[in-house]
Design a protein around this motif. Sequence first.
Motif, PDB file in Angstrom:
ATOM      1  N   LYS A 113       0.854  -1.179   0.000  1.00 24.72           N
ATOM      2  CA  LYS A 113       0.000   0.000   0.000  1.00 24.72           C
ATOM      3  C   LYS A 113       0.887   1.225   0.000  1.00 24.72           C
ATOM      4  N   GLU A 114       0.310   2.363  -0.337  1.00 27.00           N
ATOM      5  CA  GLU A 114       1.052   3.626  -0.256  1.00 27.00           C
ATOM      6  C   GLU A 114       1.375   3.895   1.209  1.00 27.00           C
ATOM      7  N   PRO A 115       2.489   4.454   1.566  1.00 24.95           N
ATOM      8  CA  PRO A 115       3.555   4.931   0.698  1.00 24.95           C
ATOM      9  C   PRO A 115       4.585   3.851   0.361  1.00 24.95           C
ATOM     10  N   GLY A 116       4.393   2.618   0.843  1.00 27.91           N
ATOM     11  CA  GLY A 116       5.360   1.552   0.588  1.00 27.91           C
ATOM     12  C   GLY A 116       5.620   1.313  -0.885  1.00 27.91           C
TER      13      GLY A 116
ATOM     14  N   TRP B 138       7.944   3.914  -2.168  1.00 26.71           N
ATOM     15  CA  TRP B 138       9.318   3.649  -1.723  1.00 26.71           C
ATOM     16  C   TRP B 138       9.942   2.540  -2.548  1.00 26.71           C
ATOM     17  N   LEU B 139       9.140   1.545  -2.905  1.00 29.32           N
ATOM     18  CA  LEU B 139       9.647   0.454  -3.743  1.00 29.32           C
ATOM     19  C   LEU B 139      10.044   0.977  -5.124  1.00 29.32           C
ATOM     20  N   ARG B 140       9.260   1.867  -5.694  1.00 27.53           N
ATOM     21  CA  ARG B 140       9.625   2.468  -6.992  1.00 27.53           C
ATOM     22  C   ARG B 140      10.923   3.273  -6.864  1.00 27.53           C
ATOM     23  N   MET B 141      11.075   3.996  -5.756  1.00 24.03           N
ATOM     24  CA  MET B 141      12.323   4.736  -5.532  1.00 24.03           C
ATOM     25  C   MET B 141      13.496   3.769  -5.415  1.00 24.03           C
ATOM     26  N   LEU B 142      13.293   2.671  -4.680  1.00 23.42           N
ATOM     27  CA  LEU B 142      14.335   1.653  -4.538  1.00 23.42           C
ATOM     28  C   LEU B 142      14.711   1.072  -5.892  1.00 23.42           C
TER      29      LEU B 142
END
Length: 81
Positions: free
Chosen positions: A47-50, A53-57
């Motif tokens: 779920k957001e914001p996870g 964060w995964l896209r940033m990773l």
Amino acid sequence: MPESHTHETDKIPEDLAIEIRKLAHDLSNALEIIVQTSFLLSTTEMKEPGSDWLRMLDGGVQKALDINLALRAYIKEHTPR
């Protein structure tokens, strides 16, 4: 585009080349852990914001892999073998 060729004077001294190759190998191993973890995380529902964060990773992982490939290419081109 000019031809890329390395002169003998552009070579990394052998003692330094050995250490640099070892460090590049260790970096590759560490990046492999990050890549695999990123992949495994991508198989889960977040779920957001996870998910942000995964896209940033994922973006950071790709940049790190590109830098590592460039480093390995530079080492290969500039070390005696």
